[in-house]
Design a protein around this motif. Structure first.
Motif, PDB file in Angstrom:
ATOM      1  N   ILE A 103       0.837  -1.198   0.000  1.00 31.43           N
ATOM      2  CA  ILE A 103       0.000   0.000   0.000  1.00 31.43           C
ATOM      3  C   ILE A 103       0.871   1.246   0.000  1.00 31.43           C
ATOM      4  CG2 ILE A 103      -1.653   1.338   1.363  1.00 31.43           C
ATOM      5  CD1 ILE A 103      -2.890  -1.297   2.245  1.00 31.43           C
ATOM      6  N   CYS A 104       2.001   1.173   0.698  1.00 34.67           N
ATOM      7  CA  CYS A 104       2.958   2.281   0.649  1.00 34.67           C
ATOM      8  C   CYS A 104       3.622   2.239  -0.723  1.00 34.67           C
ATOM      9  CB  CYS A 104       4.007   2.137   1.746  1.00 34.67           C
ATOM     10  SG  CYS A 104       5.223   3.457   1.735  1.00 34.67           S
ATOM     11  N   SER A 105       3.170   3.092  -1.615  1.00 33.96           N
ATOM     12  CA  SER A 105       3.553   2.972  -3.030  1.00 33.96           C
ATOM     13  C   SER A 105       4.809   3.765  -3.366  1.00 33.96           C
ATOM     14  CB  SER A 105       2.396   3.439  -3.915  1.00 33.96           C
ATOM     15  OG  SER A 105       1.876   4.669  -3.444  1.00 33.96           O
ATOM     16  N   LYS A 106       5.758   3.881  -2.407  1.00 40.94           N
ATOM     17  CA  LYS A 106       6.989   4.636  -2.655  1.00 40.94           C
ATOM     18  C   LYS A 106       7.747   4.097  -3.866  1.00 40.94           C
ATOM     19  CE  LYS A 106      11.481   5.589  -0.561  1.00 40.94           C
ATOM     20  NZ  LYS A 106      12.416   4.542  -0.884  1.00 40.94           N
ATOM     21  N   SER A 107       7.851   2.753  -3.951  1.00 43.98           N
ATOM     22  CA  SER A 107       8.682   2.179  -5.006  1.00 43.98           C
ATOM     23  C   SER A 107       8.134   2.478  -6.388  1.00 43.98           C
ATOM     24  CB  SER A 107       8.774   0.659  -4.809  1.00 43.98           C
ATOM     25  OG  SER A 107       9.454   0.365  -3.614  1.00 43.98           O
ATOM     26  N   SER A 108       6.801   2.359  -6.549  1.00 44.69           N
ATOM     27  CA  SER A 108       6.243   2.541  -7.884  1.00 44.69           C
ATOM     28  C   SER A 108       5.915   3.996  -8.190  1.00 44.69           C
ATOM     29  CB  SER A 108       4.966   1.699  -8.036  1.00 44.69           C
ATOM     30  OG  SER A 108       4.015   2.050  -7.039  1.00 44.69           O
ATOM     31  N   VAL A 109       5.471   4.748  -7.175  1.00 48.59           N
ATOM     32  CA  VAL A 109       5.052   6.122  -7.418  1.00 48.59           C
ATOM     33  C   VAL A 109       6.207   7.094  -7.223  1.00 48.59           C
ATOM     34  CG1 VAL A 109       3.488   7.964  -6.717  1.00 48.59           C
ATOM     35  CG2 VAL A 109       2.703   5.591  -6.713  1.00 48.59           C
ATOM     36  N   GLY A 110       6.949   6.929  -6.117  1.00 48.14           N
ATOM     37  CA  GLY A 110       8.016   7.878  -5.824  1.00 48.14           C
ATOM     38  C   GLY A 110       9.227   7.716  -6.702  1.00 48.14           C
ATOM     39  N   THR A 111       9.849   6.533  -6.659  1.00 51.30           N
ATOM     40  CA  THR A 111      11.098   6.319  -7.382  1.00 51.30           C
ATOM     41  C   THR A 111      10.920   6.424  -8.886  1.00 51.30           C
ATOM     42  OG1 THR A 111      11.808   4.844  -5.614  1.00 51.30           O
ATOM     43  CG2 THR A 111      13.045   4.753  -7.672  1.00 51.30           C
ATOM     44  N   PHE A 115      10.955  13.777   2.196  1.00 50.85           N
ATOM     45  CA  PHE A 115      11.796  13.413   1.059  1.00 50.85           C
ATOM     46  C   PHE A 115      12.869  12.421   1.501  1.00 50.85           C
ATOM     47  CE2 PHE A 115       9.932  17.313  -0.461  1.00 50.85           C
ATOM     48  CZ  PHE A 115       9.769  17.084  -1.823  1.00 50.85           C
ATOM     49  N   SER A 116      13.222  11.518   0.598  1.00 54.64           N
ATOM     50  CA  SER A 116      14.280  10.550   0.847  1.00 54.64           C
ATOM     51  C   SER A 116      15.220  10.530  -0.345  1.00 54.64           C
ATOM     52  CB  SER A 116      13.686   9.157   1.073  1.00 54.64           C
ATOM     53  OG  SER A 116      14.704   8.201   1.317  1.00 54.64           O
ATOM     54  N   ASN A 117      16.405   9.975  -0.145  1.00 55.33           N
ATOM     55  CA  ASN A 117      17.357   9.908  -1.263  1.00 55.33           C
ATOM     56  C   ASN A 117      16.858   8.936  -2.322  1.00 55.33           C
ATOM     57  OD1 ASN A 117      18.050   8.141   1.103  1.00 55.33           O
ATOM     58  ND2 ASN A 117      19.391   7.174  -0.416  1.00 55.33           N
ATOM     59  N   GLY A 118      17.105   9.283  -3.576  1.00 61.95           N
ATOM     60  CA  GLY A 118      16.635   8.471  -4.690  1.00 61.95           C
ATOM     61  C   GLY A 118      17.735   8.191  -5.689  1.00 61.95           C
ATOM     62  N   ILE A 163       8.110  10.859  -0.532  1.00 58.44           N
ATOM     63  CA  ILE A 163       7.449   9.626  -0.102  1.00 58.44           C
ATOM     64  C   ILE A 163       5.982   9.952   0.160  1.00 58.44           C
ATOM     65  CG2 ILE A 163       7.450   7.731   1.555  1.00 58.44           C
ATOM     66  CD1 ILE A 163      10.321   8.476   2.272  1.00 58.44           C
ATOM     67  N   PRO A 164       5.077   9.514  -0.715  1.00 64.63           N
ATOM     68  CA  PRO A 164       3.661   9.873  -0.547  1.00 64.63           C
ATOM     69  C   PRO A 164       3.038   9.145   0.633  1.00 64.63           C
ATOM     70  CG  PRO A 164       3.903   8.294  -2.325  1.00 64.63           C
ATOM     71  CD  PRO A 164       5.296   8.660  -1.896  1.00 64.63           C
ATOM     72  N   ARG A 165       2.016   9.733   1.193  1.00 60.57           N
ATOM     73  CA  ARG A 165       1.274   9.076   2.259  1.00 60.57           C
ATOM     74  C   ARG A 165       0.457   7.936   1.657  1.00 60.57           C
ATOM     75  NH1 ARG A 165       2.027  11.939   6.718  1.00 60.57           N
ATOM     76  NH2 ARG A 165       2.520  14.159   6.536  1.00 60.57           N
ATOM     77  N   SER A 166       0.335   6.854   2.391  1.00 58.76           N
ATOM     78  CA  SER A 166      -0.353   5.675   1.864  1.00 58.76           C
ATOM     79  C   SER A 166      -1.859   5.907   1.773  1.00 58.76           C
ATOM     80  CB  SER A 166      -0.064   4.458   2.752  1.00 58.76           C
ATOM     81  OG  SER A 166      -0.532   4.686   4.065  1.00 58.76           O
ATOM     82  N   PHE A 167      -2.476   5.219   0.871  1.00 63.38           N
ATOM     83  CA  PHE A 167      -3.921   5.314   0.674  1.00 63.38           C
ATOM     84  C   PHE A 167      -4.395   4.046  -0.024  1.00 63.38           C
ATOM     85  CE2 PHE A 167      -1.815   7.004  -3.009  1.00 63.38           C
ATOM     86  CZ  PHE A 167      -2.500   6.460  -4.070  1.00 63.38           C
TER      87      PHE A 167
END
Length: 309
Positions: free
Chosen positions: A6-14, A151-154, A163-167
């Motif tokens: 659900i925490c879509s950091k990998s697909s949405v953020g990176t 924000f995190s290193n990318g 890093i978006p909030r989960s939803f």
């Protein structure tokens, strides 16, 4: 296993992908995400004595495909059956069967590691590790630095990612409730349950009261660490505006890790440290007690003398 994607950091953020239901489904149904944690943690190669070509030919024959090209045409269709074919092939190549015994695989994992932490029970896991290795409370302190909404290193081309909030959308929730998703995570569910049960048993063996004393000490120490490391003392690789900070100007120990090491190292929490009995002696005592209880139970069934206590 369901909460983590659900925490879509990998697909949405990176990768800067729009968080639509279609893109989310494409991400979570990738072959690499099937039994993700089981495959990452397993120590045993279940097909090491079988060549990849033999496995592939056997799989194609079992599923009625004359050639690999025929399989790919069917599997590349973005349908439930297409995804299912990819998963079946992936499992067959990894385990030598399209229906691996995940109970056996998880048992091998649990027996192969000396310690497994549970992310959702991180403080408990840290205290158990502390007691097993005879560490101090100060040695397991940490602070929260990177999380959703920051924000995190990318990657090199985008050194700072948000890093978006989960939803969870209605479409995502529907998929999580499907039989298909339960198949994807069935191995991880077993591993998650086994890791939690192993953690509970270890806490019981170490002594619940002693464990709670150490856990409370950690919570007090974490509060002191957060207070001491506040006010801009922790400088990571990205600022609040998403701009990269050169390594020479941040407080990280290495790369983007342990950026709080200086303000934690200077803490004096000697008053919180607990002198616990050696863990080996604690566990040995617990095992002896369990054997004693089993012995007394057998004596009771066979008409032996009853012992109080």
């Amino acid at each position: 296993p369901t909460h983590r994607p659900i925490c879509s950091k990998s697909s949405v953020g990176t990768h800067n992908v729009e968080p639509t239901d279609k893109n989310f489904l494409s991400y979570v149904t990738m072959i690499k995400n099937q039994h993700k944690y089981v495959n990452d943690l397993r120590l045993k190669n279940y097909t090491e004595k079988i060549s990849k070509l033999s496995l592939l030919n056997s799989f194609l024959e079992m599923n009625g495909f004359a050639t690999e090209a025929d399989y790919r045409r069917a599997a590349n269709k973005n349908t439930e059956n297409g995804r299912r074919l990819k998963w079946l092939r992936d499992e067959y190549m990894e385990y030598g069967t399209s229906e691996p015994n995940m109970t056996e695989v998880v048992r091998d994992i649990v027996n192969g590691y000396d310690f497994l932490a549970v992310t959702e029970r991180m403080d408990e896991s840290l205290v158990v590790m502390q007691m097993l290795l005879n560490l101090t409370t100060k040695e397991i302190l940490y602070t929260h630095s990177r999380g959703s909404g920051t924000f995190s290193n990318g990657p090199r081309e985008r050194p700072c990612i948000f890093i978006p909030r989960s939803f969870v959308t209605p479409g995502m929730q529907k998929y999580f409730e499907s039989d298909e998703w339960q198949r994807v995570i069935r191995g991880d569910l077993l591993l998650y349950k086994a890791a939690n049960e192993s953690l509970d048993r270890t806490i019981e063996a170490l002594g619940p009261k002693e464990f709670q004393r150490n856990l409370q000490a950690l919570k007090q120490g974490l509060k002191l660490a957060e207070d001491n490391c506040s006010g801009g003392r922790v400088v990571t690789l990205c600022n609040e505006g998403g701009e990269a900070i050169p390594f020479v100007n941040n407080t990280c120990y290495i790369w983007g890790e342990a950026c709080d090491h200086e303000c934690i190292n200077e803490l004096d929490i000697a008053h919180l440290e607990i002198q616990s009995p050696p863990p080996v002696q604690q566990i040995a005592a617990m095992q002896l007690l369990q054997k004693e209880k089993a012995f007394l139970k057998r004596r009771g069934r066979t008409g032996g003398d009853a012992l109080g206590g």
